[in-house]
Write a protein that holds these residues in place. Structure first.
Motif, short mmCIF file in Angstrom:
data_model
loop_
_atom_site.label_atom_id
_atom_site.label_comp_id
_atom_site.label_asym_id
_atom_site.label_seq_id
_atom_site.Cartn_x
_atom_site.Cartn_y
_atom_site.Cartn_z
N LEU A 46 -41.51 67.78 -24.47
CA LEU A 46 -41.27 68.81 -25.48
C LEU A 46 -39.89 68.64 -26.11
N GLY A 47 -38.90 68.30 -25.30
CA GLY A 47 -37.56 68.04 -25.83
C GLY A 47 -37.54 66.83 -26.76
N ALA A 48 -38.23 65.78 -26.36
CA ALA A 48 -38.31 64.59 -27.22
C ALA A 48 -39.05 64.92 -28.51
N GLY A 49 -40.10 65.74 -28.40
CA GLY A 49 -40.82 66.17 -29.60
C GLY A 49 -39.94 66.98 -30.54
N ALA A 50 -39.08 67.82 -29.98
CA ALA A 50 -38.15 68.58 -30.81
C ALA A 50 -37.16 67.66 -31.52
N MET A 51 -36.76 66.59 -30.84
CA MET A 51 -35.86 65.62 -31.47
C MET A 51 -36.57 64.88 -32.60
N VAL A 52 -37.84 64.52 -32.38
CA VAL A 52 -38.63 63.88 -33.44
C VAL A 52 -38.73 64.83 -34.63
N TYR A 53 -39.04 66.09 -34.36
CA TYR A 53 -39.16 67.09 -35.41
C TYR A 53 -37.87 67.19 -36.23
N MET A 54 -36.73 67.25 -35.55
CA MET A 54 -35.46 67.36 -36.27
C MET A 54 -35.16 66.09 -37.07
N ALA A 55 -35.46 64.93 -36.50
CA ALA A 55 -35.22 63.67 -37.22
C ALA A 55 -36.10 63.57 -38.46
N VAL A 56 -37.37 63.95 -38.34
CA VAL A 56 -38.26 63.92 -39.50
C VAL A 56 -37.80 64.92 -40.55
#
Length: 189
Positions: free
Chosen positions: A93-103
């Motif tokens: 979930l943390g990695a997904g949040a990082m992907v979300y912010m990067a996108v």
């Protein structure tokens, strides 16, 4: 306070220090510490890189998709590792949040001129992530509160020669600091 740049540098220092400690935890004799420490180090250093104030460094336009790919791969790895149980679902979930912010940074209109604030991301998804990470910070903070030991009980790991890198309360403190940093980063979306 000197404005957003000072808080950005504090966030960079917090995340980089956490990432460095997680690298040291990779030398632990405790297998679970070693397994999670690498992903947490990546998360700490990645958050530090994303938090650098735009006045100091504006990443090139290709950096955001690279962040998304790296954290997407880390999220898939963490999800694969969590398949045996729900214990480490926080990591994907943390990695997904990082992907979300990067996108969100990659597709925002100000991505080439620096870090956009308050104008990127999907408000509902940002809100859900904020709620999750705020709850995570509160629960992790409560777990750090010392509990009086019952007479005759041995503390976990008592009698074992464990190094400071094997102390679970330090690992929790690192996770707490990364959770706080995640909340701070999501608030700028």
């Amino acid at each position: 306070m000197h404005g957003p740049a000072a808080s950005g540098w504090l966030l960079v220092a917090l995340c980089a220090t956490t990432g460095a400690y997680c690298l040291l935890r990779m030398r632990s004799r405790v297998e679970e510490q070693r397994r999670t420490a690498g992903g947490e180090a990546l998360m700490g250093f990645g958050m530090a890189a994303m938090a650098v104030p735009a006045a100091a460094f504006t990443p090139p336009s290709w950096a955001w998709p690279v962040y998304a790919v790296v954290f997407g791969a880390a999220g898939l790895h963490a999800l694969w590792a969590a398949r045996a149980g729900t214990r480490h679902l926080h990591h994907p979930l943390g990695a997904g949040a990082m992907v979300y912010m990067a996108v969100a940074m990659a597709v925002s209109p100000g991505a080439g001129q620096g870090h956009p604030h308050g104008s990127s991301g999907i408000p509902l998804l940002t809100g859900v992530l904020l709620l999750y990470f705020t709850g995570y910070v509160l629960v992790t903070g409560v777990r750090l509160v010392p509990v009086a030991a019952v007479a005759g009980d041995r503390a976990p790991g008592a009698g074992e020669a464990s190094g400071w890198g094997d102390r679970p309360e330090l690992a929790r403190a690192c996770r707490l600091s990364m959770g706080i940093a995640m909340v701070a980063m999501l608030l700028t979306m």
